[in-house]
Design a protein around this motif. Structure first.
Motif, short mmCIF file in Angstrom:
data_model
loop_
_atom_site.label_atom_id
_atom_site.label_comp_id
_atom_site.label_asym_id
_atom_site.label_seq_id
_atom_site.Cartn_x
_atom_site.Cartn_y
_atom_site.Cartn_z
N GLY A 1 0.82 -1.20 0.00
CA GLY A 1 0.00 0.00 0.00
C GLY A 1 0.86 1.25 0.00
O GLY A 1 1.85 1.33 0.70
N GLY A 2 0.48 2.23 -0.82
CA GLY A 2 1.22 3.47 -0.86
C GLY A 2 2.35 3.50 -1.87
O GLY A 2 3.09 4.47 -1.93
N VAL A 3 2.51 2.45 -2.66
CA VAL A 3 3.60 2.41 -3.64
C VAL A 3 3.08 2.86 -5.00
O VAL A 3 2.11 2.33 -5.52
N ASP A 4 3.73 3.86 -5.58
CA ASP A 4 3.43 4.34 -6.93
C ASP A 4 4.61 3.99 -7.84
O ASP A 4 5.76 4.17 -7.44
N VAL A 5 4.31 3.52 -9.04
CA VAL A 5 5.35 3.15 -9.99
C VAL A 5 5.14 3.92 -11.29
O VAL A 5 4.03 3.95 -11.82
N ASN A 6 6.20 4.53 -11.78
CA ASN A 6 6.14 5.28 -13.02
C ASN A 6 7.27 4.81 -13.93
O ASN A 6 8.44 5.06 -13.67
N LEU A 7 6.91 4.08 -15.01
CA LEU A 7 7.89 3.58 -15.97
C LEU A 7 7.83 4.44 -17.22
O LEU A 7 6.78 4.56 -17.85
N ASP A 8 8.95 5.03 -17.59
CA ASP A 8 9.04 5.87 -18.79
C ASP A 8 10.15 5.27 -19.65
O ASP A 8 11.34 5.49 -19.40
N ILE A 9 9.76 4.52 -20.67
CA ILE A 9 10.71 3.69 -21.41
C ILE A 9 10.75 4.07 -22.88
O ILE A 9 9.72 4.19 -23.54
#
Length: 304
Positions: free
Chosen positions: A93-101
């Motif tokens: 909970g509370g984890v944000d993931v941002n993948l910019d590939i």
């Protein structure tokens, strides 16, 4: 309050190694080089990834099933010395993931319609893809992948099994919803055959009996999970007069579909109506039986 502020620069790091059983939305192998940053307090961690794909990356997009996106609240730890896997329940909970590939042509993407018969579009792509998840398990995808090269093994009801080549410049794009990806791809099947069965009703010239290149074109456009399919026929080396004569006879979507079906099935055109050139159909089929198969072909296309 304690918070994380970590960053590292991996080189050809394996970031994905999954199968269909792990994720029905997408799966495969992915290798990455770039920058990874992990920041924020433990109850609001952000993972930001910026970089490019490496050789060996293959992403599969299965279209033969769909599933809802859900969050897995566990982490897998693998002991390399013992080759055992231990599952530990960890609250994410509370984890944000941002993948910019940046996806390079070394990467291969596959759109899998039916894995049992090999009905797959496969291509090397180039472009930028952003994938974002939040602590609620929501997944969003943004970006555009342009086809550099590829092929499509088109299979249909155990009747047709032909390899089409993907025209460079086609695209797959997302603007948020991963299930609303947009496909815009053109594929080409090449055959060499005579135009005489089509043109003899207008011009019985011996010129049209020689074999010339013919392209069967398949345009797939629209929603990735339910694309519109439109067929066309191109005569790449024909002069303007021949092009116009051909279009005069093959002048409807129904007729185009019928002729494409004939080219895929027999490697030759079928006369539009019965007659001198229409009495013999390749493979010994009759005009009536072929017309029935052709109508069924149009139905099959509408059901893909």
């Amino acid at each position: 309050d304690f918070s994380l502020d970590l960053s590292f620069k991996p080189q050809k790091l394996e970031v994905l190694n999954t199968t269909f059983k792990d994720n029905e939305l997408f799966y495969g192998q992915a290798y990455f080089s770039g920058i990874v940053k992990i920041t924020g307090p433990f109850d609001k961690i952000s993972i930001d990834v910026l970089g490019n794909t490496e050789k060996g990356t293959m992403l599969n997009l299965p279209l033969y099933t769909t599933s809802t996106v859900s969050q897995n609240k566990f982490i897998v730890f693998k002991n390399l010395s013992q080759d055992t896997i231990v599952m530990e329940n960890v609250d994410l909970g509370g984890v944000d993931v941002n993948l910019d590939i940046m996806v390079t042509p070394d990467a291969v993407a596959q759109i899998v319609f039916d894995p049992k018969v090999g009905d797959i579009i496969r291509g090397s792509v180039d472009g930028r893809l952003r994938i974002v998840t939040n602590d609620k398990g929501d997944l969003a995808m943004f970006g555009n992948l342009t086809v550099v090269k590829g092929d499509y093994l088109f299979t249909l009801e155990n009747v047709i099994n032909k390899k089409f080549y993907i025209e460079p410049g086609g695209s797959i794009s997302w603007s948020g919803d991963p299930y609303q990806g947009q496909l815009d791809v053109t594929a080409r099947y090449e055959v060499k055959t005579s135009l005489y069965p089509i043109l003899y009703v207008i011009d019985e010239s011996e010129l049209y009996k020689r074999k010339v290149p013919v392209y069967c074109m398949m345009h797939l456009k629209g929603n990735l999970f339910n694309p519109d399919i439109k067929l066309d026929i191109v005569l790449p080396e024909a002069d303007e007069t021949t092009q116009n004569l051909f279009k005069t006879i093959v002048n409807s979507e129904e007729e185009i579909n019928k002729q494409v079906f004939a080219l895929l099935l027999f490697g030759s055109f079928i006369p539009k109506t019965g007659g001198v050139a229409g009495n013999a159909i390749p493979g010994g089929a009759s005009i009536t039986s072929f017309e029935m198969l052709s109508s069924q072909f149009s139905h099959w296309l509408s059901q893909i």
